[in-house]
Scaffold this active site. Sequence first.
Site, PDB file in Angstrom:
ATOM      1  CB  SER A  55      -1.221   8.024   0.415  1.00  0.00           C
ATOM      2  OG  SER A  55      -1.660   6.816   0.927  1.00  0.00           O
ATOM      3  N   GLY A 239      -0.304   3.727   1.784  1.00  0.00           N
ATOM      4  CA  GLY A 239       0.446   4.475   2.445  1.00  0.00           C
ATOM      5  C   GLY A 239       1.519   5.411   1.845  1.00  0.00           C
ATOM      6  CB  CYS A 265      -2.031   2.212  -2.735  1.00  0.00           C
ATOM      7  SG  CYS A 265      -1.327   3.974  -3.358  1.00  0.00           S
ATOM      8  CG  PHE A 266       2.961   1.660   0.536  1.00  0.00           C
ATOM      9  CD1 PHE A 266       3.954   2.408  -0.003  1.00  0.00           C
ATOM     10  CD2 PHE A 266       3.392   0.685   1.720  1.00  0.00           C
ATOM     11  CE1 PHE A 266       5.361   2.559   0.512  1.00  0.00           C
ATOM     12  CE2 PHE A 266       4.827   0.794   2.251  1.00  0.00           C
ATOM     13  CZ  PHE A 266       5.707   1.563   1.760  1.00  0.00           C
ATOM     14  CD  GLN A 269       3.924   1.461  -4.657  1.00  0.00           C
ATOM     15  OE1 GLN A 269       4.553   1.766  -3.707  1.00  0.00           O
ATOM     16  NE2 GLN A 269       3.222   2.354  -5.256  1.00  0.00           N
ATOM     17  CG  ASN A 307      -1.950   9.788  -3.005  1.00  0.00           C
ATOM     18  OD1 ASN A 307      -1.046  10.049  -3.447  1.00  0.00           O
ATOM     19  ND2 ASN A 307      -2.270   9.909  -1.928  1.00  0.00           N
ATOM     20  CG  PHE A 310       7.712   5.068  -5.239  1.00  0.00           C
ATOM     21  CD1 PHE A 310       8.969   4.937  -5.624  1.00  0.00           C
ATOM     22  CD2 PHE A 310       7.001   5.980  -4.381  1.00  0.00           C
ATOM     23  CE1 PHE A 310       9.899   5.729  -4.894  1.00  0.00           C
ATOM     24  CE2 PHE A 310       7.949   6.941  -3.728  1.00  0.00           C
ATOM     25  CZ  PHE A 310       9.490   6.939  -3.925  1.00  0.00           C
ATOM     26  CG  HIS A 355      -6.673   4.827  -3.184  1.00  0.00           C
ATOM     27  ND1 HIS A 355      -6.621   5.056  -1.663  1.00  0.00           N
ATOM     28  CD2 HIS A 355      -5.695   4.632  -3.645  1.00  0.00           C
ATOM     29  CE1 HIS A 355      -5.362   5.381  -1.570  1.00  0.00           C
ATOM     30  NE2 HIS A 355      -4.744   5.272  -2.553  1.00  0.00           N
ATOM     31  CD  GLU A 357     -10.220   4.196  -0.390  1.00  0.00           C
ATOM     32  OE1 GLU A 357      -9.792   5.076  -1.128  1.00  0.00           O
ATOM     33  OE2 GLU A 357      -9.360   2.888  -0.937  1.00  0.00           O
TER      34      GLU A 357
END
Length: 381
Positions: A55, A239, A265-266, A269, A307, A310, A355, A357
């Site tokens: 990322s 990502g 995360c990504f 979105q 992380n 956006f 995240h 994990e």
Amino acid sequence: MTTSTRGAAPAPAVLVLEDGRTFRGRAYGAVGETFGEAVFNTGMTGYQETLTDPSYHRQVVVMTAPHIGNTGVNDEDDESKRIWVAGYVVRDPARIPSNWRSRRTLDEELAAQGVVGISGIDTRALTRHLRERGAMRVGIFSGDAVGSLADESALLARVQAAPQMTGADLSAEVATTETYVVPAIGEKRFTVAALDLGIKGMTPHRMAERGIEVHVLPATATVEDVYAIQPDGVFLSNGPGDPATADLTVVKAVLERSTPLFGICFGNQLLGRALGFGTYKLKYGHRGINQPVQDRATGKVEITAHNHGFAVDAPLDTVSDTPYGRAEVSHVCLNDDVVEGLRLLDRPAFSVQYHPEAAAGPHDAAYLFDRFISLMEDQRA
């Protein structure tokens, strides 16, 4: 072009921001030049996981913790096969690493992988500048690339010519090109298709620990590719890049078929955009392993790993009607009220912006993998 700093006194280095502010220090890692988006990470530990997180592709990471490299680099904690950061900025690099798993110094690892960095600058001042002005393009120049003070205008022009992060489509640049399988640990309970948008190695491992056989697919995988493995669920990974550039065909197909869906995360979105919400670029983003998030269903506050630059633009206090039923914001950041999770009320789909994990920690959000399993159990029943 880059060269190693090993065995010699550190070369001079300069960091140039796109608004013209400069910081002079010493080369750290490879000597040469690099460009990217300047962002800061507030984690005090876990720098190896940060460096190898896909990322961070095309980003120059500023570490707010002043002392970096004290545990060296080992062969176990990488989250991918290489370092992805475009550049690395630290204040006080460790002279001698001390850890029983350490195999080499961080400086040596950065140099070996051609990652240009800078040390010996006031990272506190740089972080405050990025908080006030926002994340921006940056260049690091060391050795022969530094030039003289009179050349800083030329360096600035090169920084300002570098590509922006807004509009960048980067997932395919970091994702696997071939499908691979992470087998379940112990008895296999479910099969999951994980779309690799920049996945970290610990993520499929966390699912495998729970009896999930994970098929990691390229970012370019089609709907047919996903359903060819007859998945019990679909996972959308983290990502880099701007989510507005992503193709939502697979996400929408999964929602239409009511296959259990989990995104982080990504992936959060992408789910948001598939539901009809917009996304926007944060002023300076969330990056670190110490971000407070509230689960709005329980009121519990989790300390989480982030992380992202956006975020999803969704209403916090109302249930929204979407093409796939009702949706609500499930998690929110307590620092700035940024949307940190989404949940569909009429279909088996949810996502979080952080995240779970948790490499390198914390572990407050590990329950989300169990929630994904519950969705698949309910669907199977």
